[in-house]
Design an enzyme around this catalytic site. Structure first.
Site, PDB file in Angstrom:
ATOM      1  N   LYS A 155       0.805  -1.231   0.000  1.00 10.11           N
ATOM      2  CA  LYS A 155       0.000   0.000   0.000  1.00 10.11           C
ATOM      3  C   LYS A 155       0.839   1.283   0.000  1.00 10.11           C
ATOM      4  O   LYS A 155       0.393   2.318  -0.472  1.00 10.11           O
ATOM      5  CB  LYS A 155      -0.959  -0.004   1.184  1.00 10.11           C
ATOM      6  CG  LYS A 155      -2.082  -1.015   0.995  1.00 10.11           C
ATOM      7  CD  LYS A 155      -3.263  -0.704   1.854  1.00 10.11           C
ATOM      8  CE  LYS A 155      -4.436  -1.596   1.510  1.00 10.11           C
ATOM      9  NZ  LYS A 155      -4.235  -2.983   2.001  1.00 10.11           N
ATOM     10  N   SER A 210       1.492 -10.005  -0.747  1.00  8.65           N
ATOM     11  CA  SER A 210       1.138  -8.581  -0.627  1.00  8.65           C
ATOM     12  C   SER A 210       1.536  -7.932   0.689  1.00  8.65           C
ATOM     13  O   SER A 210       1.757  -6.726   0.734  1.00  8.65           O
ATOM     14  CB  SER A 210      -0.358  -8.385  -0.878  1.00  8.65           C
ATOM     15  OG  SER A 210      -1.130  -9.164   0.009  1.00  8.65           O
ATOM     16  N   GLU A 259      -9.515   6.795   3.677  1.00  8.74           N
ATOM     17  CA  GLU A 259     -10.372   5.844   4.379  1.00  8.74           C
ATOM     18  C   GLU A 259      -9.534   4.615   4.681  1.00  8.74           C
ATOM     19  O   GLU A 259      -8.540   4.351   3.991  1.00  8.74           O
ATOM     20  CB  GLU A 259     -11.564   5.448   3.507  1.00  8.74           C
ATOM     21  CG  GLU A 259     -11.332   4.285   2.528  1.00  8.74           C
ATOM     22  CD  GLU A 259     -10.286   4.556   1.444  1.00  8.74           C
ATOM     23  OE1 GLU A 259     -10.070   5.729   1.117  1.00  8.74           O
ATOM     24  OE2 GLU A 259      -9.685   3.581   0.939  1.00  8.74           O
TER      25      GLU A 259
HETATM   26  C1  LIG Z   1      -5.123  -3.976   1.882  1.00  5.30           C
HETATM   27  C2  LIG Z   1      -4.450  -5.243   1.590  1.00  5.30           C
HETATM   28  C3  LIG Z   1      -4.894  -6.118   0.578  1.00  5.30           C
HETATM   29  C4  LIG Z   1      -6.158  -5.879  -0.203  1.00  5.30           C
HETATM   30  O1  LIG Z   1      -6.174  -4.720  -0.964  1.00  5.30           O
HETATM   31  P1  LIG Z   1      -5.978  -4.746  -2.539  1.00  5.30           P
HETATM   32  O2  LIG Z   1      -6.288  -3.343  -2.934  1.00  5.30           O
HETATM   33  O3  LIG Z   1      -6.944  -5.735  -3.094  1.00  5.30           O
HETATM   34  O4  LIG Z   1      -4.581  -5.113  -2.805  1.00  5.30           O
HETATM   35  C5  LIG Z   1      -4.161  -7.257   0.315  1.00  5.30           C
HETATM   36  N1  LIG Z   1      -3.055  -7.561   1.032  1.00  5.30           N
HETATM   37  C6  LIG Z   1      -2.610  -6.765   2.016  1.00  5.30           C
HETATM   38  C7  LIG Z   1      -1.385  -7.161   2.767  1.00  5.30           C
HETATM   39  C8  LIG Z   1      -3.281  -5.582   2.331  1.00  5.30           C
HETATM   40  O5  LIG Z   1      -2.821  -4.801   3.319  1.00  5.30           O
END
Ligand SMILES: *Cc1c(COP(=O)(O)O)cnc(C)c1O
Length: 404
Positions: free
Chosen positions: A91, A384, A113
């Site tokens: 992010k 992610s 948000e």
């Molecule tokens: C916020 C988040 C997501 C989901 O958000 P996307 O916009 O779909 O990527 C996925 N993995 C992690 C670690 C997150 O913090």
């Protein structure tokens, strides 16, 4: 040529009149400032020196062996390590880009948000390092559930505003942030956290996250000049997925898999899987696939993972699904929890619960790809984020398992 801001029939800008000038200003900035060398140098400089990019690609040998033992023989798994980014997830790539852009537009205040608090922390971090005040709307329920991230945002100097309307979760926080923006458009930039919302956000956020896939493509090139056979990512609003997919879309031999949260199971209705079990509708200014009842009322999403707990999805994913270019699977709470344990014990990586959904889908992806290719596939997974924030949930689950 396709109309700007549309992905087939999806996307667009379904907002109050009062927001249109702000979205047009942001669209011009997206088209005219983001591509410039000056902006790219500044943003990429921060990604390198502050975030720690490029993130590595790690071969997961033991996880591959575990999949082999479960009927997906020979699959090669590679992890794109967004968990190693500063603040622990992808992010920050987007937050830094948007806050830099807001400064170019002479905005003096940032709002955002947040659901799980990850985007709130990323935005508060970007505002701290770039010197802008930050206010974060967060559902009151999430403020309770995500206390450590609320603490981080406070430590970073952001103001967290609990939202008491509706279900007091992410979609209500997004509504409140939009309301704030309508009133304060001249001074304020709204830093949206995923590839969702009205144009230009889905395109802007994709282009700020496409660094994930661009790096991976180059890293695979350096490895042995071969592409992965499949790319897998979890899908909440869809930003890490579209970020890793974007540069692979033109490589039509590479299969793309998004993984939604099936929660308690698609058939129970308690899920967060609008691509698997939703319909076409408008949410937060965008025509996309959403979870709704027969009267078009937006339904409550459910997932054990707060970051996937959203009843909509970025419009480009709805389009990739319609084209048949990407396939969207769904994985339930328990399978995700087990996958997080598997990854931790085979690779020594505690991933976020969101990411665990992508890991849990690997057996199915391997089986599908083995069938498609007639040989074991090479699979690239977007890892992610890291799972520190989910430790309590993991430990509760472990305790329950051990008591059985
Ligand atoms: C916020 C988040 C997501 C989901 O958000 P996307 O916009 O779909 O990527 C996925 N993995 C992690 C670690 C997150 O913090």
């Amino acid at each position: 040529m396709a109309q700007a801001g549309y992905f087939g029939q999806y996307g667009g800008r379904f907002v109050a009149e009062t927001l249109v000038p702000a979205l047009e200003e942001l669209t011009r900035a997206y088209e005219e400032i983001v591509p410039t060398k000056e902006f790219q140098d500044e943003w990429r400089g921060l990604l390198a020196s502050y975030v720690g990019r490029p993130t590595p690609v790690t071969r997961a040998h033991q996880l591959g062996a575990l999949l082999t033992s479960r009927g997906a023989p020979g699959a090669e798994i590679w992890l794109k390590r967004e968990d190693l980014c500063h603040t622990g997830a992808h992010k920050i790539n987007n937050a830094l880009g948007q806050v830099l852009l807001a400064k170019r537009l002479n905005k003096t205040r940032i709002i955002a948000e947040t659901g799980a608090g990850q985007h709130g922390v990323a935005t508060a971090t970007a505002c701290a390092v770039l010197g802008l005040p930050c206010e974060v709307y967060m559902g009151a329920v999430d403020v309770e559930r995500q206390a450590p991230n609320v603490g981080r945002m406070k430590m970073l100097g952001a103001r967290v505003i609990p939202v008491e309307s509706g279900s007091r979760t992410l979609k209500d926080a997004m509504n409140e942030a939009l309301r704030d923006w309508v009133t304060n458009v001249r001074t304020t930039h709204y830093c949206v956290g995923s590839a969702a919302g009205p144009h230009p956000y889905p395109s802007l956020v994709r282009d700020l996250q496409r660094v994930i896939g661009a790096e991976a493509l180059e890293q695979f090139g350096q490895l042995d000049q071969k592409l992965p056979d499949a790319v897998v990512a979890c899908v909440g609003g869809g930003s890490n997925a579209i970020g890793i997919f974007a540069d692979f879309v033109p490589h039509t031999d590479v299969a793309l898999y998004g993984v939604e949260a099936a929660g308690h199971g698609i058939e129970t209705g308690h899920h967060a899987a609008p691509l698997n079990a939703g319909g076409v509708g408008v949410l937060h200014g965008s025509l996309t696939r959403i979870m709704q009842d027969e009267n078009g009322q937006v339904l409550e999403a459910h997932s054990v993972s707060a970051g996937l707990d959203y009843p909509g999805v970025g419009p480009e994913h709805a389009y990739l699904q319609e084209l048949g270019r990407a396939t969207y699977l769904a994985v339930g709470d328990e399978a995700a929890l087990n996958a997080a344990l598997d990854l931790t014990r085979t690779e020594g990586i505690i991933c976020a619960l969101e990411t665990a959904h992508a890991i849990a889908a690997l057996t199915e992806v391997s089986e599908r790809e083995t069938k498609r290719l007639g040989r074991p596939p090479r699979i690239l997974v977007c890892l992610s984020g890291r799972g520190d924030k989910d430790l309590v949930t993991y430990l509760d689950y472990l305790a329950k398992k051990e008591a059985k």
